[in-house]
Design a protein around this motif. Structure first.
Motif, PDB file in Angstrom:
ATOM      1  N   UNK A   1       0.851  -1.185   0.000  1.00  0.00           N
ATOM      2  CA  UNK A   1       0.000   0.000   0.000  1.00  0.00           C
ATOM      3  C   UNK A   1       0.889   1.237   0.000  1.00  0.00           C
ATOM      4  N   UNK A   2       0.720   2.079  -1.008  1.00  0.00           N
ATOM      5  CA  UNK A   2       1.605   3.223  -1.199  1.00  0.00           C
ATOM      6  C   UNK A   2       0.933   4.545  -0.848  1.00  0.00           C
ATOM      7  N   UNK A   3      -0.398   4.537  -0.690  1.00  0.00           N
ATOM      8  CA  UNK A   3      -1.105   5.758  -0.296  1.00  0.00           C
ATOM      9  C   UNK A   3      -0.910   6.035   1.184  1.00  0.00           C
ATOM     10  N   UNK A   4      -1.523   7.122   1.644  1.00  0.00           N
ATOM     11  CA  UNK A   4      -1.357   7.505   3.033  1.00  0.00           C
ATOM     12  C   UNK A   4      -2.725   7.789   3.662  1.00  0.00           C
ATOM     13  N   UNK A   5      -2.729   8.523   4.766  1.00  0.00           N
ATOM     14  CA  UNK A   5      -3.963   8.927   5.445  1.00  0.00           C
ATOM     15  C   UNK A   5      -3.883  10.425   5.686  1.00  0.00           C
ATOM     16  N   UNK A   6      -4.959  11.151   5.372  1.00  0.00           N
ATOM     17  CA  UNK A   6      -5.046  12.578   5.674  1.00  0.00           C
ATOM     18  C   UNK A   6      -6.170  12.792   6.664  1.00  0.00           C
ATOM     19  N   UNK A   7      -5.854  13.403   7.778  1.00  0.00           N
ATOM     20  CA  UNK A   7      -6.842  13.629   8.827  1.00  0.00           C
ATOM     21  C   UNK A   7      -6.948  15.126   9.087  1.00  0.00           C
ATOM     22  N   UNK A   8      -8.184  15.661   8.940  1.00  0.00           N
ATOM     23  CA  UNK A   8      -8.412  17.103   9.011  1.00  0.00           C
ATOM     24  C   UNK A   8      -8.376  17.656  10.428  1.00  0.00           C
ATOM     25  N   UNK A   9      -8.695  18.919  10.550  1.00  0.00           N
ATOM     26  CA  UNK A   9      -8.761  19.587  11.845  1.00  0.00           C
ATOM     27  C   UNK A   9      -9.934  19.050  12.677  1.00  0.00           C
ATOM     28  N   UNK A  10      -9.754  19.022  13.991  1.00  0.00           N
ATOM     29  CA  UNK A  10     -10.836  18.710  14.925  1.00  0.00           C
ATOM     30  C   UNK A  10     -11.417  17.321  14.747  1.00  0.00           C
ATOM     31  N   UNK A  11     -10.652  16.426  14.153  1.00  0.00           N
ATOM     32  CA  UNK A  11     -11.110  15.042  14.027  1.00  0.00           C
ATOM     33  C   UNK A  11     -10.887  14.335  15.359  1.00  0.00           C
ATOM     34  N   UNK A  12     -11.827  13.454  15.729  1.00  0.00           N
ATOM     35  CA  UNK A  12     -11.704  12.684  16.957  1.00  0.00           C
ATOM     36  C   UNK A  12     -11.870  11.211  16.616  1.00  0.00           C
ATOM     37  N   UNK A  13     -10.908  10.399  17.044  1.00  0.00           N
ATOM     38  CA  UNK A  13     -10.928   8.962  16.773  1.00  0.00           C
ATOM     39  C   UNK A  13     -10.823   8.233  18.106  1.00  0.00           C
ATOM     40  N   UNK A  14     -11.720   7.277  18.337  1.00  0.00           N
ATOM     41  CA  UNK A  14     -11.773   6.562  19.617  1.00  0.00           C
ATOM     42  C   UNK A  14     -10.654   5.550  19.789  1.00  0.00           C
ATOM     43  N   UNK A  15     -10.824   4.666  20.743  1.00  0.00           N
ATOM     44  CA  UNK A  15      -9.799   3.667  21.051  1.00  0.00           C
ATOM     45  C   UNK A  15      -9.980   2.428  20.174  1.00  0.00           C
TER      46      UNK A  15
END
Lengths: 356, 356, 356
Positions: free
Chosen positions: A200-214
């Motif tokens: 997998x050569x792509x990545x991840x982009x995560x914007x402002x104020x994002x919340x990710x749980x456990x």
């Protein structure tokens, strides 16, 4: 909490509310109506909580004008338009925050990484080549930030989080414990009875104020990136597969799974344990109730549901037997045939009457 | 990528394809049709991507003979029978690989453990008594390899993985971040209203070329072992309970759960979030669509499904009301009764006609 | 196992069983009927395992009086009322236990934390301010015990566990690898199209003898606490949201999700991958079969189910077409109408007969 307590006047000021009662009343904490003691402040979230509020030992109540008028026996109030929002604001006052700054001596940080001076890097954190950690960001013990990952300002990364795949996180992102961001997507080419791994050569982009749980898994893209837009909130144990796109302010409850390349619109709400099949699109403003199963595009805003709900077990067993017969029953014809037969019968009856 | 770029001729050679165009064209990366720039190579996975390919800025396309003939405006091609497989091969060329060798000074390795010279053991890895780590295997930061675990050659164990219960992994196994292998199975004997824990004495055996995603739980067996045969591939957040057996090359998508002692055949595909009840058998070559619910043995190869799909919410509510009535409706008799009544009616009508 | 082996007499004594055969027979391990060798002891869990027991190479069998009488060809037995319970007891004899004590030099323990002398704190464990770890408790490598967390006596906390939110665990609690306890609940106030985070101020209370599997998420409460009463057992990948209450001895299988503020009674059993919507109540002694969907209170003990089970794919497709028509079919009227038409027909027929 950061201080020993607050005066009622200070709290009213913080939530921009109107104060009724003793402005010097000392408030030590927020509490639920049920568990509150005299030095506590509670919020009343509508008429249905009035009886509980009456019975509560809380010293102060956050209410609307309307609710205050019902609570005759109480003395101290803060009146606001939206008590729930005022409560949300106050939780930040009473929260115990991490106040440490700097880098613990046990953290392993690659010499090419750039860490802002007022960030906090806790024990045993590992940070790889060319990583960036922004101002005021907290990275808790044991987090692993792999090569080329960038994290913005005012972020909170909890213990045992793994961020890899050169993921980029903007500002005010919160990632809870043991979540994995940027791990390899599930991509395999079948050939001659075997699975051939697609790196997998792509990545991840995560914007402002994002919340990710456990305990979430957010995979990196195959070629392009997996994208979570600003304001997305995600609960625990959620799977976001490679190349998924999630629009602004969409909320995803615990245990959802979004398969590869699915596109979810803005302002959606996905109820717990819902599943979305790969390569499909969900419009803006779609709500899925819990345990929904999405196997086709949803092109219209609205609320959608799946599942048969809960049955007492013996009723369920009989229902399943009938369901297995359903395919062979021409449902839409039954009523038509009944109507037709009824008409024939009535015609026969009138024929007979005429001949009497 | 490991080098700055490749010539088209080199790439064609790597995928055993036929080259059309400029053999010295310089390729810097793989890309999607949509995001590709001039120095990128793309693959075209069938006729339905032709329009996207025409619009793409990629410099080179991996295609079949048939597809090349449709792409009149493009110049550089690699022609192969299976473009998707060629793409899979090329991802490995452009992947950034871990190239480190040796043991980081912060790793805690028991003196009885045997680590191959060319393995890489990253920061803060803990390896217990009598463990074995094979040639060219990479163990990323913070992984915990508990006593008596053995890991073969060319494996990749990502950050925060826990391997315990004396699990044995063969060669080329990939385990992604925060996954747990060999934890205690959920075994309790109920007695006098309490649950009495059954210590789990079995282990886990993982074959060659097995791939396990992030945040998975693969439990050790109660007495015998939990077994994943060669070539099994597993996505994220999957539960494999104690004593499960999974046959060769079976693929399990994210969020599936396989309960204790279930036996799953070879070459099966389990769609996302499917569940398999304990102690049952699934034949070889079974495909389950997403969110399937398996409560009985499946003895025949084929495709199976569960779930009612998605309904607009008000339609769903009415459907559920009807479903709750279904148990009391003798579905199979309705059509028979309708036919019978129709026959009676027609007989009556003809009787009447005769008497005219 | 802790010793090289046991004599049959010793084992019989440990499970309070009656010995038949050679009291000095040497037993080296527990095994399954299928895999057992001569020095192994097995249990026979009912008549349906008699053929397997006859074929087994085990040297000793744990049986009931009734079962022993069927196994004519075998010589050594331990007779008990409940072979499964005796087996559960014996697993503890043959289990390899962690016997280390003390604190590894790499553990980072805040000076205000209190650790019992005979606890074991493994490598790289991080323990924060004011934490307490009780007697004989084992905390495995890399666990993170955040500020104000208290852990009782005889607990087992496996690798990569995160305990935060000032959670309190009583005695004999077992938490398996990579589980998160006390992380922030999913609380947000919607306002003007955005989600406003509600900092979570409640904690988690975990009773005696609670067991939590790997990769679980147990969130702290919003204001009051999330509570797991004594004897609750939880499998892997389970979500327990903020303010959930789970009554004594309730068992929750893998992949279940319990949404916020749900209250689950005592002695319940939740089958795998079941979901419970927030703010509802489930009575004591409720059993949910696998993949149940609970969207309403359950006020009566009993067994409940959801899901349509598994269909061959083409049968399933037809069934779904019918299901989508069901809302418009007046099911309860069909049988009534059929009966009514039948009666009319018969009346017509007799009228005609009379006129013959």
């Amino acid at each position: 909490m950061n201080r020993h307590g607050y005066r009622l006047e200070e709290i009213a000021h913080l939530v921009k509310g109107e104060l009724f009662g003793d402005k010097d009343f000392k408030i030590s904490n927020l509490a639920s109506l049920e568990q509150a003691q005299n030095q506590h402040i509670c919020f009343v979230n509508g008429d249905k909580y009035l009886a509980q509020a009456e019975a509560s030992h809380a010293g102060v109540f956050i209410v609307t004008q309307h609710l205050m008028q019902q609570l005759k026996s109480k003395k101290n109030f803060i009146v606001v338009d939206n008590p729930y929002l005022a409560f949300a604001t106050l939780t930040h006052i009473f929260e115990k925050k991490v106040t440490q700054k700097g880098i613990e001596s046990t953290a392993q940080i690659h010499s090419s990484a750039i860490i802002a001076d007022d960030a906090y890097i806790a024990h045993y954190v590992v940070i790889g080549e060319n990583c960036v950690v922004g101002r005021n960001t907290i990275i808790q013990s044991h987090a692993v930030i792999d090569h080329h990952v960038e994290i913005g300002n005012d972020c909170f990364i909890d213990a045992h989080v793994t961020i890899t795949g050169a993921a980029k996180l903007k500002d005010r992102v919160r990632v809870h414990a043991n979540t994995v961001i940027g791990s390899e997507g599930f991509g395999f080419a079948p050939y001659q009875g075997k699975w051939h791994r697609i790196a997998q050569l792509g990545s991840v982009q995560i914007g402002n104020d994002v919340r990710i749980g456990s305990n979430c898994s957010i995979d990196r893209g195959a070629l392009d990136d997996t994208i979570l837009e600003d304001g997305v909130i995600i609960d625990n144990l959620v799977q976001i597969a490679h190349n998924v796109y999630i629009g602004q302010n969409t909320a995803i409850a615990a245990k959802c799974g979004i398969a590869g390349s699915a596109r979810i619109g803005k302002n959606c709400i996905l109820g717990g344990a819902s599943g979305v099949v790969g390569h499909l699109e969900i419009a803006d403003n779609v709500t899925l109730t819990a345990m929904s199963m999405v196997t086709k595009n949803i092109s219209e805003a609205g609320t959608y549901s799946s599942g048969i709900g809960l049955f007492e077990n013996s009723h369920w067993k009989k229902t399943i037997v009938r369901l297995r017969q359903l395919a062979d029953v021409p449902l839409t014809q039954i009523t038509k045939r009944l109507d037709h037969i009824q008409a024939q019968l009535e015609s026969l009856e009138s024929t007979l009457k005429l001949r009497k």
